[in-house]
Structure formats: structure tokens, C-alpha cells
Scaffold this motif. Structure first.
Motif, PDB file in Angstrom:
ATOM      1  N   ASP A  47       0.815  -1.219   0.000  1.00 56.58           N
ATOM      2  CA  ASP A  47       0.000   0.000   0.000  1.00 56.58           C
ATOM      3  C   ASP A  47       0.845   1.264   0.000  1.00 56.58           C
ATOM      4  O   ASP A  47       0.514   2.238  -0.671  1.00 56.58           O
ATOM      5  CB  ASP A  47      -0.935  -0.004   1.204  1.00 56.58           C
ATOM      6  N   LEU A  48       1.949   1.230   0.772  1.00 53.47           N
ATOM      7  CA  LEU A  48       2.799   2.411   0.863  1.00 53.47           C
ATOM      8  C   LEU A  48       4.258   2.093   0.575  1.00 53.47           C
ATOM      9  O   LEU A  48       5.141   2.887   0.900  1.00 53.47           O
ATOM     10  CB  LEU A  48       2.670   3.042   2.269  1.00 53.47           C
ATOM     11  N   GLY A  49       4.521   0.956  -0.022  1.00 50.32           N
ATOM     12  CA  GLY A  49       5.899   0.609  -0.372  1.00 50.32           C
ATOM     13  C   GLY A  49       6.797   0.418   0.829  1.00 50.32           C
ATOM     14  O   GLY A  49       8.007   0.641   0.744  1.00 50.32           O
ATOM     15  N   LYS A  50       6.237  -0.025   1.955  1.00 48.25           N
ATOM     16  CA  LYS A  50       7.020  -0.213   3.172  1.00 48.25           C
ATOM     17  C   LYS A  50       7.605  -1.618   3.237  1.00 48.25           C
ATOM     18  O   LYS A  50       6.994  -2.578   2.753  1.00 48.25           O
ATOM     19  CB  LYS A  50       6.162   0.041   4.409  1.00 48.25           C
ATOM     20  N   VAL A  51       8.759  -1.717   3.874  1.00 55.64           N
ATOM     21  CA  VAL A  51       9.418  -3.011   4.017  1.00 55.64           C
ATOM     22  C   VAL A  51       8.524  -3.999   4.761  1.00 55.64           C
ATOM     23  O   VAL A  51       8.403  -5.167   4.375  1.00 55.64           O
ATOM     24  CB  VAL A  51      10.765  -2.844   4.745  1.00 55.64           C
ATOM     25  N   ARG A  52       7.881  -3.544   5.824  1.00 54.84           N
ATOM     26  CA  ARG A  52       7.026  -4.460   6.597  1.00 54.84           C
ATOM     27  C   ARG A  52       5.875  -4.972   5.753  1.00 54.84           C
ATOM     28  O   ARG A  52       5.467  -6.149   5.882  1.00 54.84           O
ATOM     29  CB  ARG A  52       6.500  -3.747   7.850  1.00 54.84           C
TER      30      ARG A  52
END
Length: 239
Positions: A47-52
Motif C-alpha cells: 500500500d505504501l511501499g514499506k518493508v514491513r
């Protein structure tokens, strides 16, 4: 050739895995593994390109008993961690295409993200301010990457995997004012220089399921939000 095995491909886009999600994709991926030979995901994996978010998707991908092929979408770049996101998904077994191709059971899969720019006579031209020229240049570069990848394909059957739309027909249903931000005809111009079995993309959540390039290649908008013949979030294609 008559003796070629038909490959069943499940295709879905815009799954937007979130850090604080309430449900996983484990059951959906298990279902897809029983229905298809290959899973294709057409970008906006996170959704936001986050690692998690990528780590959570990697956990879900363990439910897939079939090969998984995909491309990144614009959301996967939001946190400036696209390279790390991609590495996590590759380590989970996903074949992530960024201007490359891969072959599975006689079918070539070619993928790029694509970019914006508009369609037909209303397509943005490289004229004026440097910023406009840079924007159009990015669209052209994506089309060139797609062409270079297509030239390396040696299979008779080919599926092109994009995030952005190559034609206007499959974004119909979105507000017309945002059409230029949903894809570019430059992608279709490249596709039509080759023999292509089908094209899949996402990004246009309120677009239409099916269309064709000017050269006649079938195009499917497989964003999870789009109504499909399967009645499920994914499309099933036979190639």
C-alpha cells in the motif's frame, strides 16, 4: 502448435498489502493455487511501499504452490524502498519483472511497470518545460524497456504484464480528468510490434475489465476491485 499445453493463469492487481491489515491473502493464494498454473500480480503489491508490508506479503506467498510472476506499481515506490521491497519478494520466490522476461511451460512472461502520459491523440508530447520532457522521457523509457524485453522472448505465446494501462478502453469508468495518469498508448504501440497472446494490467480500480490494443491484442484490467467473469478478485486466462 497443436500439442502445446494450455497454461491457466490467475491474474490480480492492486492488492495493497497494509501493515495494519485485518485479513491475510493466505486463503486466496491457496484457492488460486488450485485453480491455476501460474499467479500473476500486476503491481501495487504493497500500500505504501514499506518493508514491513512486503514482509507480510512474502509470508502470504508461502501459500502459493504455483509460480508467481509480477511487476511493481506506483504504490510500491511511495516509501523510497522499492529495491528492498523487490528483494524481499524475490527471496519469497516471486519472479519480479522490471524489463525482463521469463518462461514457464512454453509461455513467455514480459513485464514492466509502465508509466503515465495519456492515450491516442491526447497523449502528452515532449515539448516545453524540462519537467514535462522528463515525464514523457520516463514513459518512453518504460516502452523501450518493454520492447527490449520482448525482443528476447522466443516463445510462441507471450503474456505482457504491466501496472499502468496501455489502452484507454480498460480505464473507462474512471473520471476522464485522470485518464492521462492511468497509462499511456506508448505501451500499446510497443506491444503491437510483436505477437502477444494477452496483456494484463491494474492501477485503474474503477476501469473496465476488457479491451484490445489497436493491433488486436486482448487487454485485461485485473485490478482486484474490477468485476471479472470469475466473480472473484482474480481473472483466469488460458494461454
Amino acid at each position: 502448435m497443436a500439442d502445446q499445453k494450455t497454461l491457466k493463469i490467475a491474474a490480480i492487481g492492486d492488492i495493497h498489502v497494509k501493515e495494519n491489515r485485518e485479513a491475510t491473502l493466505h486463503d486466496l493464494f491457496t484457492e488460486i493455487s488450485k485453480a491455476a498454473d501460474v499467479l500473476v500480480i500486476t503491481g501495487d503489491l504493497t500500500d505504501l511501499g514499506k518493508v514491513r508490508e512486503a514482509e507480510l506479503l512474502a509470508e502470504d506467498l508461502r501459500a502459493c504452490a504455483i509460480p508467481v510472476v509480477g511487476v511493481l506499481g506506483n504504490h510500491d515506490y511511495e516509501s523510497d524502498c522499492a529495491e528492498e521491497v523487490g528483494n524481499i519478494l524475490r527471496q519469497a520466490g516471486m519472479t519480479l519483472l522490471e524489463g525482463q522476461s521469463t518462461e514457464i511451460d512454453g509461455v513467455g512472461f514480459v513485464g514492466v511497470k509502465g508509466f503515465i502520459g495519456g492515450f491516442g491523440r491526447r497523449m502528452l508530447g515532449s515539448f516545453g518545460e524540462p519537467t514535462i520532457k522528463a515525464l514523457v522521457g520516463e514513459t518512453v523509457n518504460e516502452a523501450i524497456r518493454l520492447e527490449n524485453a520482448m525482443r528476447r522472448v522466443r516463445t510462441e505465446r507471450t503474456l505482457v504484464v504491466l501496472h499502468y494501462a496501455p489502452i484507454v478502453d480498460t480505464v473507462a469508468g474512471e473520471p476522464p480528468e485522470i485518464f492521462p495518469f492511468l497509462g499511456s498508448s506508448r505501451l500499446a504501440e510497443t506491444i503491437d510490434r510483436f505477437r502477444v497472446s494477452a496483456v494484463v494490467h491494474g492501477h485503474a480500480h474503477r476501469g473496465a475489465y476488457e479491451g484490445r490494443t489497436p493491433g488486436g491484442a486482448p487487454v485485461y484490467n485485473v485490478a482486484a476491485h474490477i468485476e471479472k467473469p470469475t466473480g472473484r478478485p482474480y481473472a483466469l486466462l488460458e494461454i
